[in-house]
Design an enzyme around this catalytic site. Sequence first.
Site, PDB file in Angstrom:
ATOM      1  N   GLU A 147      -8.118  -2.995 -12.626  1.00  0.00           N
ATOM      2  CA  GLU A 147      -8.077  -3.058 -11.160  1.00  0.00           C
ATOM      3  C   GLU A 147      -9.466  -2.738 -10.631  1.00  0.00           C
ATOM      4  O   GLU A 147     -10.098  -1.770 -11.053  1.00  0.00           O
ATOM      5  CB  GLU A 147      -7.059  -2.065 -10.603  1.00  0.00           C
ATOM      6  CG  GLU A 147      -7.014  -2.018  -9.079  1.00  0.00           C
ATOM      7  CD  GLU A 147      -5.957  -1.053  -8.552  1.00  0.00           C
ATOM      8  OE1 GLU A 147      -4.904  -0.910  -9.220  1.00  0.00           O
ATOM      9  OE2 GLU A 147      -6.185  -0.441  -7.484  1.00  0.00           O
ATOM     10  N   GLU A 152     -11.456   0.684  -0.104  1.00  0.00           N
ATOM     11  CA  GLU A 152     -10.284   1.436   0.328  1.00  0.00           C
ATOM     12  C   GLU A 152     -10.766   2.506   1.306  1.00  0.00           C
ATOM     13  O   GLU A 152     -11.729   3.222   1.023  1.00  0.00           O
ATOM     14  CB  GLU A 152      -9.583   2.127  -0.838  1.00  0.00           C
ATOM     15  CG  GLU A 152      -8.874   1.204  -1.789  1.00  0.00           C
ATOM     16  CD  GLU A 152      -8.166   1.986  -2.883  1.00  0.00           C
ATOM     17  OE1 GLU A 152      -6.926   2.070  -2.834  1.00  0.00           O
ATOM     18  OE2 GLU A 152      -8.861   2.526  -3.761  1.00  0.00           O
TER      19      GLU A 152
END
Length: 271
Positions: A147, A152
């Site tokens: 990932e 974020e």
Amino acid sequence: MKTISGLAALLVLALGAGCASQTATPPAAAPGWTLAWSDEFDGATLDRSKWALETGGHGWGNKELQFYTDRPDNVRVGGGLLTIEARKERYQGSEYTSARLKTAGLKETQYGRYEARIKIPKGQGIWPAFWMLGANIKDAGWPRSGEIDIMEIIGKEPGNSYGTLHGPGYSGEHGFSKAIALQGAEYGDDFHVFAVEWEPGEIRWYRDGIHFHTARPDLVKGEWVFDHPFFVLLNLAVGGAWPGYPDATTPFPRQMLVDYVRVYQKATPAR
């Protein structure tokens, strides 16, 4: 409305057309990369040949509160922007709704520069993300699939954007991560360009052209699983173990605005 010859040209066109409140100056396009795929969100509807919508409200492995839907209330295109909207409403047993998009099965690539221009929403418990998952996740499982979190931002840290890598031995709260802060501002104040440049043996993170994080096999504490195709995701989560949960200070609805998503491949040197 937009061109793809350079981000500076994009700014001029956007200001002239008045397509959004855009005051931050995007960096020039990175040299050495050629455009391979993009969505400029200039149409009237979401291009389903480029994006699949995931639905459900099972917490998504993070104790999130939203139910992801495919409704225009939660995901739509107009005015040159993709809007992902989180709403406070009861739906299918959840207290909130939002949307999550992915290119899985539609566009999966190995290596490249992955870039998006995004204005994130503010608010405690709000969790926008621009990220990538290994296309082999159904067979390999997570985190062996890999990932790459390009951006974020959690509401309780409005001035920090995180770039993180997850793989075997360095996943979840132990991900290989670094944040880049805005000085005297919050990310929700304006649009910003978030990107990674992914090459064999190295991944580099950028915010508005500033290089702030690098991952290599010798730096992560586990197996390097980043030499196979990945797909792109965009989502706006509500709550979760990391960001915490909305409170009385969190206004709804909250909108994540995406100006474009672009995937570049390394230019082939002329012979």
